[in-house]
Design a protein around this motif. Structure first.
Motif, short mmCIF file in Angstrom:
data_model
loop_
_atom_site.label_atom_id
_atom_site.label_comp_id
_atom_site.label_asym_id
_atom_site.label_seq_id
_atom_site.Cartn_x
_atom_site.Cartn_y
_atom_site.Cartn_z
N UNK A 262 0.85 -1.20 0.00
CA UNK A 262 0.00 0.00 0.00
C UNK A 262 0.88 1.25 0.00
N UNK A 263 1.97 1.19 0.76
CA UNK A 263 2.93 2.30 0.78
C UNK A 263 3.59 2.47 -0.59
N UNK A 264 3.87 1.36 -1.26
CA UNK A 264 4.43 1.44 -2.60
C UNK A 264 3.49 2.20 -3.52
N UNK A 265 2.21 1.82 -3.48
CA UNK A 265 1.23 2.50 -4.34
C UNK A 265 1.03 3.96 -3.92
N UNK A 266 1.15 4.24 -2.64
CA UNK A 266 1.03 5.63 -2.18
C UNK A 266 2.12 6.49 -2.79
N UNK A 267 3.35 5.98 -2.78
CA UNK A 267 4.46 6.72 -3.38
C UNK A 267 4.28 6.86 -4.89
N UNK A 268 3.74 5.82 -5.53
CA UNK A 268 3.49 5.89 -6.97
C UNK A 268 2.43 6.94 -7.28
N UNK A 269 1.39 7.02 -6.47
CA UNK A 269 0.34 8.04 -6.67
C UNK A 269 0.93 9.44 -6.54
N UNK A 270 1.74 9.65 -5.52
CA UNK A 270 2.35 10.96 -5.32
C UNK A 270 3.31 11.29 -6.47
N UNK A 271 4.06 10.30 -6.92
CA UNK A 271 4.96 10.52 -8.06
C UNK A 271 4.18 10.87 -9.32
N UNK A 272 3.06 10.22 -9.54
CA UNK A 272 2.23 10.51 -10.71
C UNK A 272 1.68 11.93 -10.63
N UNK A 273 1.23 12.32 -9.43
CA UNK A 273 0.71 13.68 -9.26
C UNK A 273 1.79 14.72 -9.51
N UNK A 274 3.00 14.47 -8.99
CA UNK A 274 4.11 15.40 -9.20
C UNK A 274 4.48 15.49 -10.68
N UNK A 275 4.51 14.34 -11.35
CA UNK A 275 4.87 14.31 -12.76
C UNK A 275 3.84 15.04 -13.61
N UNK A 276 2.56 14.83 -13.32
CA UNK A 276 1.50 15.50 -14.07
C UNK A 276 1.53 17.02 -13.84
N UNK A 277 1.84 17.42 -12.61
CA UNK A 277 1.94 18.85 -12.31
C UNK A 277 3.08 19.49 -13.08
N UNK A 278 4.22 18.84 -13.10
CA UNK A 278 5.38 19.33 -13.85
C UNK A 278 5.07 19.40 -15.34
N UNK A 279 4.44 18.35 -15.86
CA UNK A 279 4.06 18.31 -17.27
C UNK A 279 3.09 19.45 -17.60
N UNK A 280 2.09 19.65 -16.73
CA UNK A 280 1.11 20.70 -16.96
C UNK A 280 1.72 22.09 -16.91
#
Length: 253
Positions: free
Chosen positions: A222-240
């Motif tokens: 669950x912690x692995x997926x939590x970090x993946x979710x945060x990484x995805x959000x950070x990546x999308x923010x940077x991309x946007x």
């Protein structure tokens, strides 16, 4: 400009949000309905609860990773654009630079990780170097393609008015290359975050990649997926953010 054209960006955003909500609903229903264990597929609600409960840890790790990604991204963009401009200004350099750059990037960037970690240590410097390597080639190729798109007749016209190489570069080549150059920079945002995270998993003092690696060792999926979710959000923010800057610069498009 038609009303349909003005509404199209917001319509695309609405469709994207709707698609994301549909994906989350299917994910949650599948995980809950089939009673899937967390090591196969945890429920989205469990992941979000973990993100909230460990928000301080994940926020600090995300800032660590984003610092590496942004600094490496900026350095890679400077290297890529600089090499493309150098080849344009001195065409003889193409024979020397292009094959070397292609040969270096024919190997996945992760393949250089052991050497980079050995040379620069497991601190921030090695992650910045890895990100810069990954970004520079993409930006280099897109910028070079944009600079090569210039109409030869336009170059000859400027030369007939006495314009030198620098003047042609600034007034004609760079404006022509901007769309492709910025597109390459936008695509590289996601790559920069990915490379930073992967390198952190191989050795680091912090960051989202380090969090993922530690969670795997502790069998906390669950912690692995939590970090993946945060990484995805950070990546999308940077991309946007880079996409927004691109739209501001290319206002005529």
């Amino acid at each position: 400009m038609s009303a349909a054209t003005l509404r199209s960006p917001s319509l695309a955003v609405q469709r994207g949000i709707l698609g994301a909500l549909l994906l989350v609903a299917c994910w949650e229903g599948l995980a809950r309905g089939l009673h899937l264990p967390s090591y196969i597929l945890p429920a989205v609600s469990d992941i979000l609860a973990s993100v909230w409960s460990k928000r301080a840890l994940l926020g600090e790790a995300a800032s660590y990773t984003l610092f590496e990604a942004i600094v490496g991204y900026g350095l890679g963009c400077l290297i890529g654009i600089g090499l493309a401009v150098a080849i344009t200004m001195v065409p003889k350099l193409r024979v020397a630079i292009l094959p070397v750059a292609t040969a270096i990037n024919s190997v996945p960037v992760v393949g250089y990780s052991p050497l980079i970690l050995l040379w620069f240590g497991i601190g921030v410097a090695s992650k910045i170097v890895m990100v810069a390597m990954a970004v520079s080639f993409t930006v280099f190729l897109s910028t070079l393609a944009g600079l090569d798109r210039v109409d030869r007749r336009s170059v000859d016209l400027l030369r007939s008015f006495g314009a030198g190489r620098l003047s042609i570069l600034w007034r004609l080549r760079l404006p022509t290359a901007l769309p492709l150059m910025l597109a390459g920079m936008r695509v590289s945002t996601v790559r920069s975050v990915i490379v930073a995270i992967i390198t952190e998993m191989l050795g680091a003092y912090g960051g989202l990649g380090w969090i993922i690696y530690q969670a795997v060792l502790q069998i906390d999926f669950v912690q692995v997926w939590s970090a993946i979710f945060v990484a995805s959000a950070a990546s999308l923010t940077f991309f946007g953010l880079i996409g927004l800057i691109e739209r501001k610069i290319l206002f005529w498009k």
